[in-house]
Design an enzyme around this catalytic site. Structure first.
Site, PDB file in Angstrom:
ATOM      1  N   LEU A  80       0.845  -1.187   0.000  1.00 13.48           N
ATOM      2  CA  LEU A  80       0.000   0.000   0.000  1.00 13.48           C
ATOM      3  C   LEU A  80       0.881   1.238   0.000  1.00 13.48           C
ATOM      4  CD1 LEU A  80      -1.298  -2.351   1.968  1.00 13.48           C
ATOM      5  CD2 LEU A  80      -3.001  -0.612   2.417  1.00 13.48           C
ATOM      6  N   GLY A 167       1.573   4.095   4.822  1.00 10.34           N
ATOM      7  CA  GLY A 167       2.491   3.215   4.098  1.00 10.34           C
ATOM      8  C   GLY A 167       2.662   1.868   4.761  1.00 10.34           C
ATOM      9  N   SER A 168       2.343   0.790   4.064  1.00 11.06           N
ATOM     10  CA  SER A 168       2.332  -0.497   4.733  1.00 11.06           C
ATOM     11  C   SER A 168       2.224  -1.636   3.711  1.00 11.06           C
ATOM     12  CB  SER A 168       1.162  -0.560   5.715  1.00 11.06           C
ATOM     13  OG  SER A 168      -0.043  -0.207   5.058  1.00 11.06           O
ATOM     14  N   ARG A 169       1.979  -2.814   4.255  1.00 10.12           N
ATOM     15  CA  ARG A 169       1.863  -4.011   3.433  1.00 10.12           C
ATOM     16  C   ARG A 169       0.921  -4.985   4.137  1.00 10.12           C
ATOM     17  NH1 ARG A 169       7.087  -7.498   1.472  1.00 10.12           N
ATOM     18  NH2 ARG A 169       6.131  -9.564   1.400  1.00 10.12           N
TER      19      ARG A 169
END
Length: 201
Positions: A80, A167-169
């Site tokens: 993301l 901001g991530s996954r």
């Protein structure tokens, strides 16, 4: 907008009003732009969740960066960016049987090692046919992983269950028997895009 975003929107908005009152128009304009971006970041749009049986949908908006298979199943990773919707959604309808939070580091979420080294929260969801583990992974600028349900709660497919700030996954660990329906590089939409299919009882 997600309720967690209100402090991030209101703080620069109030500061912008104060700056405008003091005649600091450039500062006020920059703060107003920041408030607008925060409102955009924490947006929470409605989604058209598919109703067909045997589907696993994406838990997040973003780009598929990894598809791998090991003894414990198949993993599909979605990255993301700060411009993507950061609300996480349940990939299947089922019961929450386990939640595990691990305090790790904040490395790049695009790195495959992030699945094992970064701050993360794993939520295991099970129904009569399949068990899926959805892991929220913090990135470099992520500040907090939010997970709303508790063990024993029931989630519907596509239901909101949390978010990751900035901001991530998101990794989905799926049974090895499922048929993965995406490829690396695909753009997916949380709660709508079909990630995999499985046989129902």
């Amino acid at each position: 907008m997600a309720k967690e975003g209100f402090p991030f929107v209101l703080t620069p908005m109030i500061a912008a009003l104060i700056a405008a009152y003091l005649g600091l128009w450039l500062v006020a304009g920059l703060l107003a732009l920041l408030a607008g971006f925060m409102a955009y970041f924490f947006r929470d749009p409605n989604r058209r969740v598919p109703s067909e049986g045997g589907l696993i949908v994406s838990a997040a908006d973003g780009r598929v960066t990894r598809i791998s298979e090991a003894e414990n199943g198949k993993t599909v990773s979605v990255f993301l960016s700060p411009l993507d919707v950061h609300i996480n959604r349940s990939p299947i309808a089922g019961d929450v049987v386990q939640i595990e939070y691990i305090r790790g580091r904040k490395g790049p979420a695009t790195n495959d090692e992030a699945s094992f080294t970064n701050e993360r929260n794993s939520i295991t969801i099970r129904n009569d046919d399949v068990t899926v583990v959805c892991t929220q992974i913090a990135g470099i600028v992520a500040r907090r992983i939010v997970c709303w349900p508790k063990v024993g709660d029931r989630l519907e497919r596509g239901e909101r269950f949390g978010l990751i700030k900035f901001g991530s996954r998101t990794d989905l660990l799926l049974p090895g028997s499922v048929e993965v329906a995406v490829e690396v590089g695909d753009r997916v939409i949380g709660g709508e895009s079909v990630i995999a299919r499985y046989e129902t009882g």
